[in-house]
Design a protein around this motif. Structure first.
Motif, PDB file in Angstrom:
ATOM      1  N   LYS A 263       0.814  -1.215   0.000  1.00  0.00           N
ATOM      2  CA  LYS A 263       0.000   0.000   0.000  1.00  0.00           C
ATOM      3  C   LYS A 263       0.857   1.279   0.000  1.00  0.00           C
ATOM      4  CE  LYS A 263      -3.887  -2.311   0.343  1.00  0.00           C
ATOM      5  NZ  LYS A 263      -3.312  -3.673   0.170  1.00  0.00           N
ATOM      6  N   LEU A 264       2.114   1.134   0.343  1.00  0.00           N
ATOM      7  CA  LEU A 264       2.997   2.309   0.310  1.00  0.00           C
ATOM      8  C   LEU A 264       4.453   1.852   0.299  1.00  0.00           C
ATOM      9  CD1 LEU A 264       4.326   2.594   3.377  1.00  0.00           C
ATOM     10  CD2 LEU A 264       2.162   3.694   3.887  1.00  0.00           C
ATOM     11  N   THR A 265       5.293   2.777  -0.114  1.00  0.00           N
ATOM     12  CA  THR A 265       6.740   2.612   0.015  1.00  0.00           C
ATOM     13  C   THR A 265       7.220   3.517   1.133  1.00  0.00           C
ATOM     14  OG1 THR A 265       7.318   1.935  -2.244  1.00  0.00           O
ATOM     15  CG2 THR A 265       8.945   3.271  -1.086  1.00  0.00           C
ATOM     16  N   TYR A 266       7.990   2.947   2.038  1.00  0.00           N
ATOM     17  CA  TYR A 266       8.703   3.780   3.002  1.00  0.00           C
ATOM     18  C   TYR A 266      10.119   3.965   2.478  1.00  0.00           C
ATOM     19  CZ  TYR A 266       5.398   3.220   6.977  1.00  0.00           C
ATOM     20  OH  TYR A 266       4.325   3.261   7.818  1.00  0.00           O
ATOM     21  N   VAL A 267      10.571   5.205   2.456  1.00  0.00           N
ATOM     22  CA  VAL A 267      11.993   5.472   2.220  1.00  0.00           C
ATOM     23  C   VAL A 267      12.570   5.995   3.519  1.00  0.00           C
ATOM     24  CG1 VAL A 267      13.701   6.886   1.016  1.00  0.00           C
ATOM     25  CG2 VAL A 267      11.776   5.913  -0.251  1.00  0.00           C
TER      26      VAL A 267
END
Ligand code: FES
Ligand SMILES: [Fe+2]
Length: 380
Positions: A263-267
């Motif tokens: 559902k999302l990318t964490y950087v």
């Protein structure tokens, strides 16, 4: 020290941003002088004051899966070798033989001991000098004082950190690291690529989502929102959440049961020069190793879960996800190179980072503090 929000909180903030057509905004913008990217003096200071002192991510734990696994590369112009010992601990050493200085290993591999290719001095995985051929030729040699020279090294959250400054207690910087790369993630492939940019330009490209539509119209933008991010800082580091359009499906899930996978990318920016980026099927660790004021080496480690590491050949790796990330990464590299060329145009005295780009301001603020000689512990 800011503690990162839990996933459910991040999801709710994103859904609210979608509803309100908003994004996280930093309190202020930041102007970084162009000279910071072009000055050889500034570059030398960054190497000396920051990159050799601060703990820097060297490789993922997954690159050192068993006793004897090693990674050897230059960090801030210093040859370093990190190796997992028979006791499971990772240690790091200056990669130079104590006889006449030959490098003991390059690249990566697995060894029971390090045998110098020149005359065969042999070092254990703990760095101890074990064997000197024809030792009687060295009068007064005390092998116990001629082991490999250690550098500070700790393994945390699935990442191996090193610091070349023996006076720095690496642990002190890393106490609040969030979980980054869990043990289930195994190394799929490691790659190096030289790019003609200052190292900071490449770091900056990871830390904002304001460019998603313009730079990535065919790659990330069809799947992700443009300029919609949750931006948090922890210590000198930061985390930027890049939501996928699929996050809207979580509206139907009770908040306590929402998970961010897919559902999302964490950087995660790990100050100063590394990023951990999460994708549905892969985690990337990218280290931006400065080579010169206008050249950097990108060292990319790609991890996949157990059972999904079918090949070590990136080109043969199946999966649209990895191809997509590679294509998007090529777009980011092209922009970074274009910025570097633009610096020479004389058009700008400074580069401006707006309130959507707050993680970049945080990066520069901390870099300046470190270069100005702020005692490291005071700036946690
Ligand atoms: S330089 Fe390593 S054994 Fe001589
Ligand atoms: Fe990008």
């Amino acid at each position: 020290m800011t503690i990162l929000a839990d996933d459910q909180t991040v999801v709710q903030r994103i859904l609210d941003h979608i509803d309100n057509k908003t994004t996280d905004l930093s309190e202020s913008s930041w102007r970084e002088p162009v000279d910071s990217y072009r000055s050889p003096e500034r570059f030398a200071a960054e190497l000396e004051m920051v990159l050799r002192r601060h703990p820097i991510p060297f490789c993922p734990s997954a690159a050192l899966p068993q006793a004897g696994s090693y990674v050897a590369r230059d960090a801030a112009e210093t040859p370093i070798i990190a190796v997992r010992g028979n006791d499971g601990e990772v240690r790091a050493f200056r990669n130079a033989c104590r006889h006449r200085g030959t490098q003991l290993a390059s690249g990566s591999g697995c060894e029971k001991a390090f045998v110098c290719p020149y005359h065969g001095w042999t070092y254990g995985l703990d760095g101890a000098l074990r064997h000197v051929p024809h030792e009687h030729g060295f009068l007064g040699l005390d092998k116990s004082t001629r082991g490999l020279v250690p550098v500070a090294c700790v393994e945390r959250s699935g990442v191996v950190f090193v610091s070349q400054d023996a006076t720095q207690v690496v642990d002190a910087y890393l106490g609040t690291l969030p979980p980054l790369i869990a043990p289930e993630w195994k190394l799929l492939v490691a790659a190096e690529r030289e790019v003609p940019t200052n190292w900071k330009i490449f770091v900056e490209g990871f830390l904002e989502g304001y460019h998603i539509r313009s730079t990535h119209p065919q790659t990330f933008y069809p799947l992700q929102f443009d300029n919609l991010n949750v931006v948090e800082t922890f210590g000198r580091n930061s985390r930027v959440a890049f939501p996928y359009r699929a996050i809207n499906k979580l509206r139907a899930v009770p908040p306590a049961e929402r998970t961010v996978e897919g559902k999302l990318t964490y950087v995660y920016h790990l100050f100063p020069n590394s990023m951990v980026a999460t994708f549905p099927a892969n985690i990337f660790l990218v280290v931006v190793e400065p080579l010169a004021v206008d050249r950097s080496l990108l060292i990319t480690y790609v991890m996949a879960r157990d059972g999904e590491t079918r090949t070590s050949d990136a080109a043969a790796t199946p999966g649209r996800g990895l191809n997509l990330v590679n294509d998007g990464g090529a777009e980011d590299r092209a922009v970074a190179c274009a910025i570097q060329r633009g610096l020479a145009s004389g058009a700008n005295d400074f580069l401006e980072f707006g309130r959507f780009e707050g993680a970049i301001g945080h990066f520069h603020r901390n870099l300046h503090a470190f270069l100005d000689g702020m005692p490291p512990r005071d700036r946690r």
